[in-house]
Design an enzyme around this catalytic site. Structure first.
Site, short mmCIF file in Angstrom:
data_model
loop_
_atom_site.label_atom_id
_atom_site.label_comp_id
_atom_site.label_asym_id
_atom_site.label_seq_id
_atom_site.Cartn_x
_atom_site.Cartn_y
_atom_site.Cartn_z
N HIS A 149 57.31 11.83 -13.54
CA HIS A 149 57.02 11.08 -12.46
C HIS A 149 58.22 11.11 -11.41
O HIS A 149 58.21 10.46 -10.37
CB HIS A 149 56.73 9.60 -13.06
CG HIS A 149 58.14 8.89 -13.36
ND1 HIS A 149 58.71 9.15 -14.57
CD2 HIS A 149 58.88 7.99 -12.73
CE1 HIS A 149 59.78 8.58 -14.76
NE2 HIS A 149 60.03 7.73 -13.69
N SER A 185 48.92 26.01 -11.60
CA SER A 185 49.28 26.57 -10.35
C SER A 185 48.61 27.49 -10.07
O SER A 185 47.95 28.40 -10.83
CB SER A 185 50.94 27.08 -10.74
OG SER A 185 51.23 28.13 -9.78
N SER A 186 48.51 27.76 -8.84
CA SER A 186 47.82 29.05 -8.28
C SER A 186 48.33 30.54 -8.67
O SER A 186 47.63 31.41 -8.49
CB SER A 186 47.65 28.76 -6.41
OG SER A 186 49.16 29.16 -6.11
N CYS A 187 49.49 30.46 -9.17
CA CYS A 187 49.94 31.85 -9.67
C CYS A 187 49.42 32.34 -11.19
O CYS A 187 49.57 33.26 -11.57
CB CYS A 187 51.41 31.86 -9.79
SG CYS A 187 52.07 30.74 -11.17
N TYR A 201 55.84 31.86 -15.87
CA TYR A 201 55.17 30.70 -15.51
C TYR A 201 53.70 30.62 -15.72
O TYR A 201 53.18 29.76 -16.26
CB TYR A 201 55.85 30.43 -14.22
CG TYR A 201 55.41 29.10 -13.72
CD1 TYR A 201 55.92 27.99 -14.29
CD2 TYR A 201 54.54 29.05 -12.61
CE1 TYR A 201 55.53 26.80 -13.75
CE2 TYR A 201 54.19 27.78 -12.14
CZ TYR A 201 54.84 26.51 -12.42
OH TYR A 201 54.50 25.40 -11.91
N LYS A 217 51.23 28.26 -17.98
CA LYS A 217 50.22 27.35 -17.07
C LYS A 217 48.84 27.85 -17.60
O LYS A 217 47.82 27.01 -17.97
CB LYS A 217 50.26 27.50 -15.60
CG LYS A 217 51.52 26.77 -15.09
CD LYS A 217 51.45 25.31 -15.42
CE LYS A 217 52.54 24.67 -14.88
NZ LYS A 217 52.55 23.15 -15.24
N PRO A 259 46.85 23.44 -8.12
CA PRO A 259 47.21 23.50 -6.90
C PRO A 259 47.78 24.73 -6.28
O PRO A 259 48.54 25.16 -6.71
CB PRO A 259 48.36 22.19 -7.08
CG PRO A 259 48.26 21.84 -8.24
CD PRO A 259 47.74 22.68 -9.21
N ASN A 278 50.70 26.39 -3.14
CA ASN A 278 52.11 26.08 -2.89
C ASN A 278 52.25 24.62 -2.32
O ASN A 278 51.74 24.65 -1.22
CB ASN A 278 52.83 27.15 -2.24
CG ASN A 278 52.78 28.44 -2.81
OD1 ASN A 278 52.05 28.86 -3.65
ND2 ASN A 278 53.69 29.25 -2.40
N HIS A 302 61.52 26.83 -3.39
CA HIS A 302 60.29 27.35 -2.79
C HIS A 302 60.49 27.64 -1.52
O HIS A 302 61.50 27.35 -0.98
CB HIS A 302 59.09 26.49 -3.23
CG HIS A 302 58.51 26.52 -4.43
ND1 HIS A 302 58.69 25.38 -5.13
CD2 HIS A 302 57.82 27.45 -5.09
CE1 HIS A 302 58.07 25.84 -6.44
NE2 HIS A 302 57.53 26.94 -6.42
O1 GFB Z 1 57.73 29.57 -2.36
P1 GFB Z 1 58.24 31.16 -3.06
O2 GFB Z 1 59.59 31.12 -3.67
O3 GFB Z 1 57.19 31.43 -4.08
O4 GFB Z 1 58.17 32.13 -1.92
P2 GFB Z 1 55.70 32.23 -4.47
C1 GFB Z 1 56.91 32.56 -1.10
C2 GFB Z 1 57.27 33.80 -0.22
O5 GFB Z 1 58.21 33.35 0.66
C3 GFB Z 1 57.79 35.04 -0.94
C4 GFB Z 1 59.33 34.40 0.76
O6 GFB Z 1 57.16 35.98 -0.15
C5 GFB Z 1 59.14 35.00 -0.79
O7 GFB Z 1 59.72 36.34 -0.72
N1 GFB Z 1 60.52 33.91 1.52
C6 GFB Z 1 60.94 33.98 2.44
C7 GFB Z 1 61.51 32.95 0.72
N2 GFB Z 1 62.34 33.54 2.41
C8 GFB Z 1 62.35 32.94 1.61
C9 GFB Z 1 63.40 32.14 0.90
O8 GFB Z 1 64.39 31.70 1.69
N3 GFB Z 1 63.23 31.22 -0.44
C10 GFB Z 1 62.19 31.66 -1.06
N4 GFB Z 1 61.91 30.92 -2.18
N5 GFB Z 1 61.14 32.28 -0.54
C11 GFB Z 1 56.00 31.04 -6.49
C12 GFB Z 1 55.87 31.15 -8.08
O9 GFB Z 1 55.50 32.09 -5.96
O10 GFB Z 1 54.85 30.14 -6.41
C13 GFB Z 1 55.83 30.04 -8.83
O11 GFB Z 1 57.20 31.89 -8.26
C14 GFB Z 1 54.74 28.95 -8.42
O12 GFB Z 1 55.62 30.52 -10.25
C15 GFB Z 1 54.93 28.63 -6.91
O13 GFB Z 1 53.54 29.38 -8.60
C16 GFB Z 1 53.95 27.80 -6.39
O14 GFB Z 1 54.55 31.78 -3.53
O15 GFB Z 1 55.92 33.61 -4.35
#
Ligand code: GFB
Length: 333
Positions: A15, A110-112, A139, A143, A166, A168, A182
């Site tokens: 929570h 998760s959608s992944c 991950y 899930k 869900p 992102n 994220h």
């Molecule tokens: O949100 P994110 O980390 O997760 O990254 P995923 C989404 C996209 O944003 C990727 C780009 O293509 C990253 O390369 N990106 C650009 C960045 N700049 C940045 C930055 O500064 N930080 C981050 N974090 N990303 C996750 C999974 O995947 O999604 C988890 O790893 C989970 O398991 C989650 O499912 C919802 O969408 O790629």
């Protein structure tokens, strides 16, 4: 079907996380009794402790929002933690809920979980139809195991357990750590710091071409509570906004919200991850639910949260405003 929450004891596992806190805000407007257990009181990795808690607390319904979560970098560098902790948390909570005779359980995936190259928009049936995205396969496998556990208890014992997937999520309460977060909180923070530092440019990871679908966490919580009340079935349900955007377009929007006017540059040394992740939300839409928050408004709300929570005391005040249903206000930085 309608599961009346009146007088029900609802346990929200996790929570204090972004999604769990949004679920608490949503459920406070329902006539149910909320049960929680912070990390200080209950270690969800401890099987015996979870079992004792479940038998003492005797919830009627459980929402499993507890998980080790993180962005692309955290997922790729800590695969052992993402696999182990998520498997243990979900098996402990789901199994003990079954043993304690919980009436209804919603497990958050998760959608992944879907294949890296699944046809878009991704239907629930795409599960296990191809290889996973390597940056988050640990991950995803955890899930998928949780989803299968719910299906197995339903098929074998008739337990009214189901899973939701869900897309992102983002919103107040998100993690703004630049390495583990994220994309949305990371880019809001980068744009904000670039604005304060009067930088001429700001950098985004990867090529900027991957497409992602985003949903505000309050919409996600609303959808989960809606399904808790109205859905019962052996199939998992996607939760999304139905729209996606490239990371470069997202950053342009973020820069407008934050007020940063410099250049956006890409950093190809960082991973792109899956090229596109847009969920097919027809199963959810068929139950009569739709999202309320536009991406622009959701980003503004999340930026307001970021500005107001630079210190612990500010964070507590902002949490109190949210709990009281008051809007977060943007302040000049
Ligand atoms: O949100 P994110 O980390 O997760 O990254 P995923 C989404 C996209 O944003 C990727 C780009 O293509 C990253 O390369 N990106 C650009 C960045 N700049 C940045 C930055 O500064 N930080 C981050 N974090 N990303 C996750 C999974 O995947 O999604 C988890 O790893 C989970 O398991 C989650 O499912 C919802 O969408 O790629």
């Amino acid at each position: 079907m309608f599961y009346d929450l009146s007088g029900k004891r609802v346990f929200v596992a996790g929570h204090r996380g972004m999604v769990g806190a949004a679920l608490m805000r949503r459920l406070r407007r329902k006539p149910c009794e909320l049960i929680t257990a912070g990390r200080d009181r209950l270690d969800l990795l401890d099987q015996a402790a979870v079992r004792s808690f479940m038998f003492e607390a005797r919830p009627d319904a459980v929402i499993v929002a507890a998980a080790r979560v993180g962005g692309i970098q955290a997922n790729s560098t800590l695969p052992a933690e993402f696999l182990y902790e998520n498997l243990v948390i979900e098996t402990n909570v789901i199994h003990s809920a079954f043993r304690a005779g919980v009436e209804r359980l919603v497990f958050l995936g998760s959608s992944c979980i879907y294949p890296k190259f699944a046809p878009q928009p991704i239907r629930e049936e795409a599960l296990l139809s191809g290889p996973l995205e390597p940056t988050n396969d640990c991950y995803a496998i955890a899930k998928i195991a949780g989803l299968k556990l719910c299906e197995a208890y339903r098929a074998q014992y008739g337990a009214d357990f189901f899973s939701v997937m869900p897309t992102n999520l983002y919103g107040p309460g998100d993690n703004f750590h630049l390495e583990t977060s994220h994309v949305i909180p990371a880019l809001l923070r980068k744009a904000h710091e670039a604005k304060l530092g009067r930088a001429s440019e700001v950098s985004i990871w990867g090529s900027g071409t991957p497409r992602r679908e985003f949903l505000h966490v309050d919409d996600a919580a609303d959808a989960i509570v809606h399904l808790l009340e109205r859905y019962s079935g052996g199939h998992h349900v996607n939760i999304g906004s139905g729209e996606d955007i490239t990371i470069l377009e997202l950053m342009k929007l973020i820069c407008r919200v934050v007020g940063f006017e410099g250049k956006i540059v890409t950093d190809p040394s960082k991973p792109d991850g899956t090229p596109r992740k847009l969920l097919d939300v027809s199963r959810l839409s068929a139950t009569g639910w739709k999202p309320r928050t536009s991406l622009h408004d959701g980003l503004a709300d999340t930026y307001a949260w970021f500005l107001q929570t630079a210190s612990g005391e500010q964070r507590r005040q902002a949490e109190r405003r949210l709990m009281a249903g008051l809007p977060l206000k943007l302040r000049p930085s």
